[in-house]
Design an enzyme around this catalytic site. Structure first.
Site, short mmCIF file in Angstrom:
data_model
loop_
_atom_site.label_atom_id
_atom_site.label_comp_id
_atom_site.label_asym_id
_atom_site.label_seq_id
_atom_site.Cartn_x
_atom_site.Cartn_y
_atom_site.Cartn_z
N ASP A 1 0.80 -1.24 0.00
CA ASP A 1 0.00 0.00 0.00
C ASP A 1 0.83 1.28 0.00
O ASP A 1 0.27 2.38 0.16
CB ASP A 1 -0.95 0.05 1.23
CG ASP A 1 -2.12 -0.89 1.06
OD1 ASP A 1 -2.31 -1.38 -0.07
OD2 ASP A 1 -2.84 -1.12 2.05
N HIS B 1 30.36 4.65 -3.37
CA HIS B 1 28.89 4.76 -3.32
C HIS B 1 28.36 4.59 -1.91
O HIS B 1 27.33 3.95 -1.70
CB HIS B 1 28.24 3.76 -4.29
CG HIS B 1 28.44 4.13 -5.72
ND1 HIS B 1 28.24 3.25 -6.76
CD2 HIS B 1 28.81 5.30 -6.29
CE1 HIS B 1 28.50 3.86 -7.91
NE2 HIS B 1 28.85 5.11 -7.65
N ASP C 1 28.48 14.29 -1.07
CA ASP C 1 28.13 14.31 -2.49
C ASP C 1 26.62 14.35 -2.57
O ASP C 1 25.95 13.36 -2.29
CB ASP C 1 28.68 13.05 -3.18
CG ASP C 1 28.41 13.03 -4.69
OD1 ASP C 1 27.56 13.82 -5.16
OD2 ASP C 1 29.02 12.19 -5.39
N ASP D 1 24.70 18.34 -8.96
CA ASP D 1 25.51 17.22 -8.46
C ASP D 1 26.82 17.83 -7.94
O ASP D 1 27.68 18.22 -8.74
CB ASP D 1 25.76 16.24 -9.62
CG ASP D 1 26.51 14.99 -9.19
OD1 ASP D 1 26.78 14.84 -7.99
OD2 ASP D 1 26.83 14.18 -10.08
N HIS E 1 37.81 6.37 -10.78
CA HIS E 1 36.61 6.68 -11.58
C HIS E 1 36.96 7.75 -12.62
O HIS E 1 38.05 8.32 -12.60
CB HIS E 1 35.45 7.13 -10.69
CG HIS E 1 35.74 8.31 -9.80
ND1 HIS E 1 35.80 9.60 -10.26
CD2 HIS E 1 35.98 8.39 -8.45
CE1 HIS E 1 36.04 10.43 -9.26
NE2 HIS E 1 36.18 9.72 -8.14
N HIS F 1 30.44 13.35 -15.98
CA HIS F 1 29.33 12.82 -16.79
C HIS F 1 28.46 13.98 -17.20
O HIS F 1 28.51 15.06 -16.60
CB HIS F 1 28.54 11.78 -15.99
CG HIS F 1 28.17 12.23 -14.60
ND1 HIS F 1 27.08 13.01 -14.34
CD2 HIS F 1 28.78 12.06 -13.39
CE1 HIS F 1 27.02 13.28 -13.04
NE2 HIS F 1 28.06 12.72 -12.43
N HIS G 1 23.03 11.37 -14.15
CA HIS G 1 23.94 10.88 -15.19
C HIS G 1 23.14 11.05 -16.47
O HIS G 1 22.38 10.16 -16.86
CB HIS G 1 24.33 9.42 -14.95
CG HIS G 1 25.24 9.27 -13.77
ND1 HIS G 1 25.73 8.06 -13.36
CD2 HIS G 1 25.78 10.18 -12.93
CE1 HIS G 1 26.51 8.24 -12.29
NE2 HIS G 1 26.55 9.52 -12.02
N GLU H 1 34.71 16.08 -11.54
CA GLU H 1 34.75 15.53 -10.19
C GLU H 1 35.92 14.57 -9.95
O GLU H 1 35.72 13.39 -9.67
CB GLU H 1 33.44 14.81 -9.88
CG GLU H 1 32.95 13.84 -10.95
CD GLU H 1 31.67 13.12 -10.52
OE1 GLU H 1 31.63 12.59 -9.40
OE2 GLU H 1 30.72 13.08 -11.31
N TYR I 1 41.50 8.59 -3.32
CA TYR I 1 40.99 7.79 -2.20
C TYR I 1 42.09 6.83 -1.79
O TYR I 1 42.56 6.03 -2.61
CB TYR I 1 39.74 6.99 -2.64
CG TYR I 1 38.76 7.86 -3.42
CD1 TYR I 1 37.74 8.55 -2.78
CD2 TYR I 1 38.90 8.02 -4.81
CE1 TYR I 1 36.86 9.37 -3.49
CE2 TYR I 1 38.04 8.83 -5.52
CZ TYR I 1 37.03 9.51 -4.87
OH TYR I 1 36.17 10.31 -5.57
N ARG J 1 37.03 14.12 -2.83
CA ARG J 1 36.50 14.40 -4.18
C ARG J 1 35.98 15.83 -4.16
O ARG J 1 35.43 16.28 -3.15
CB ARG J 1 35.38 13.41 -4.55
CG ARG J 1 34.74 13.70 -5.90
CD ARG J 1 33.91 12.54 -6.45
NE ARG J 1 32.72 12.24 -5.67
CZ ARG J 1 32.60 11.20 -4.86
NH1 ARG J 1 33.60 10.35 -4.72
NH2 ARG J 1 31.49 11.00 -4.19
N GLU K 1 33.55 18.15 -6.66
CA GLU K 1 32.69 18.02 -7.85
C GLU K 1 31.89 19.30 -8.08
O GLU K 1 31.21 19.78 -7.18
CB GLU K 1 31.73 16.85 -7.66
CG GLU K 1 30.71 16.71 -8.77
CD GLU K 1 29.86 15.46 -8.67
OE1 GLU K 1 29.64 14.97 -7.54
OE2 GLU K 1 29.41 14.98 -9.72
N1 GLY Z 1 26.50 11.70 -7.39
C1 GLY Z 1 26.71 10.83 -8.45
C2 GLY Z 1 27.91 11.17 -9.15
O1 GLY Z 1 28.68 11.97 -8.67
O2 GLY Z 1 28.13 10.72 -10.24
MN MN Z 2 28.12 13.48 -7.26
MN MN Z 3 28.65 13.23 -10.47
#
Ligand code: GLY
Ligand code: MN
Ligand code: MN
Length: 438
Positions: free
Chosen positions: A39, A242, A259, A270, A349, A353, A360, A383, A387, A405, A407
């Site tokens: 529900d 993540h 983030d 972002d 990474h 993006h 994304h 970004e 690490y 990071r 960004e």
């Molecule tokens: N917050 C998702 C990324 O930085 O790609």
């Molecule tokens: Mn991000």
């Molecule tokens: Mn991002």
């Protein structure tokens, strides 16, 4: 509906119809409500493609485009008005609203689509739709398009070809209009305010939850949602890319990586900032932070029409490799490190993006297998990060568990890049002053 959005949606539908041509029809489904548990539904979020073309924010709707030059038609199948349901769930636009408010040429009940749509497709050679995204919907399109064959009525000329619309539609979405940029600037501004609140709260907060609450408070007040699950990572948690548990005590001597971005009018921001919980960077934290910041600045400088999609990543990577060599976390030659990817132990990474209705966002990153040339109106994140795993025994103890990071959201223009999130501090002294100011 906002008059600017109304005009934009009309123009986008016209552009898309121009691209698919008069022999074709397009069918774009909206999102449906999803059950979370008994529900209870997840908060409704409209499908980004459907929203882009309609600005219509109800579930159970399907847009049909029938290009025909001046006589082109946009038709919406949607829920009818229903006094009883509206008492429980809130107002619906209904068929009249679809025409009067959303500028459709016609509207029909979604429950009648199986009877009406095959007739609308008659005489069209191709049907364009998001082929392959949802196999159940693929089957429905096939059955609408094959209607005459199933019914065995030879006088009906039904579409032969099913075409995936995703590529053309996503090319349109990749270049942001003035209206879209206004929304993205607003999302950036609200998100920057939320990050500022977090920094101001960090010296008195005791755990990640409290900082997460500051973000949600600011977004909710501004009428926004989070664009994605926020990452509020204290101390070594910053090394989990993540990390979304956001429920651990703050490490007073550690950094906090946040983030998070909100969604305003369905457009995402972002942002990541990393800062000391105490208000003072330690020497090793400062050294790592300075490398990431220099990498980010070098990357942003390449977000211009003279460069391509890979340029910011290469620029950031060069600074990070040189920086890690300088402080002794990497050894060997720069060329060898780049060739063997040994930097990936610390920077695993890519540098960004596309950003837009989806965090994304859509749009190809390559054209003819080559990194795509950057163009005005494209928005991307930049970004870079470093690490250092808490259990990395190959580095001195003092480096372990540091994760940084930075960004920001960057618009490519005809001239210099515009940092949409530029109002949020990122320099070491600015962050320290903000945190200590409380
Ligand atoms: N917050 C998702 C990324 O930085 O790609
Ligand atoms: Mn991000
Ligand atoms: Mn991002």
């Amino acid at each position: 509906m906002h008059s600017q959005l109304f005009k934009e949606c009309q123009r986008r539908r016209a552009d898309l119809m121009g691209m698919i041509g008069r022999q074709a029809a397009a069918i774009i489904p909206g999102a449906q409500e999803k059950i979370r548990n008994n529900d209870v539904h997840y908060p409704f979020r409209q499908d980004s493609d459907f929203w882009y073309l309609t600005g219509f924010d109800e579930p159970d709707a399907i847009l049909v485009l029938l290009p025909d030059g001046q006589r082109s038609r946009s038709i919406l199948f949607c829920r009818e008005r229903n006094r009883q349901r509206e008492q429980w769930d809130g107002p619906r636009a209904g068929l009249e609203g679809a025409v009067d408010i959303y500028g459709m040429q016609d509207a029909f009940p979604i429950t009648d689509i199986d009877d009406i749509l095959p007739g609308l497709l008659e005489g069209r050679e191709q049907v364009h739709f998001p082929l392959g995204r949802d196999s159940e919907f693929d089957q429905r399109v096939i059955s609408w398009s094959r209607y005459n064959r199933r019914q065995g009525s030879p006088q009906r000329l039904m579409p032969e070809e099913l075409v995936c619309i995703t590529h053309v539609l996503h090319e349109l979405r990749l270049i942001k209009s003035r209206y879209e940029l206004q929304a993205m600037r607003r999302a950036a501004e609200i998100s920057a305010r939320a990050h500022t609140r977090v920094m101001q709260a960090v010296t008195t907060a005791t755990d990640e939850r409290e900082l997460m609450a500051e973000l949600i408070y600011e977004y909710t007040r501004a009428g926004c949602q989070t664009a994605y699950a926020p990452i509020v990572a204290a101390g070594v948690n910053a090394c989990v890319l993540h990390y979304t548990a956001n429920n651990q005590p703050l490490d007073r001597d550690g950094l906090v990586l946040v983030d998070s971005g909100c969604e305003y009018a369905n457009y995402a921001a972002d942002i990541t900032r990393t800062f000391p919980a105490s208000g003072h960077f330690s020497a090793p934290q400062k050294a790592i932070y300075a490398i990431v910041l220099a990498a980010q600045q070098a990357a942003i400088a390449t977000a211009t029409c003279a460069h391509n999609w890979d340029s910011p990543h290469h620029a950031a990577l060069a600074v990070i490799v040189d920086g890690l060599l300088d402080i002794g976390l990497l050894s060997g030659s720069r060329e060898q490190i780049l060739e063997t990817h040994s930097y990936r132990r610390f920077f695993m990474h890519k540098t960004g993006h596309w950003l837009g209705l989806d965090v994304h966002d859509v749009g190809d990153y390559q054209v003819d297998k080559q990194p795509r040339q950057l163009e005005p109106g494209m928005v991307m994140t930049i970004e870079p990060g470093i690490y250092i795993a808490p259990d990395d025994e190959q580095v001195a103890q003092s480096w372990r568990g540091i994760g940084v990071r930075i960004e920001d959201d960057v618009l490519v223009t005809k001239h210099d890049p515009e940092v949409l999130t530029g109002m949020l501090p990122r320099q070491i002294s600015e962050l320290e002053a903000l945190i200590q100011g409380g």
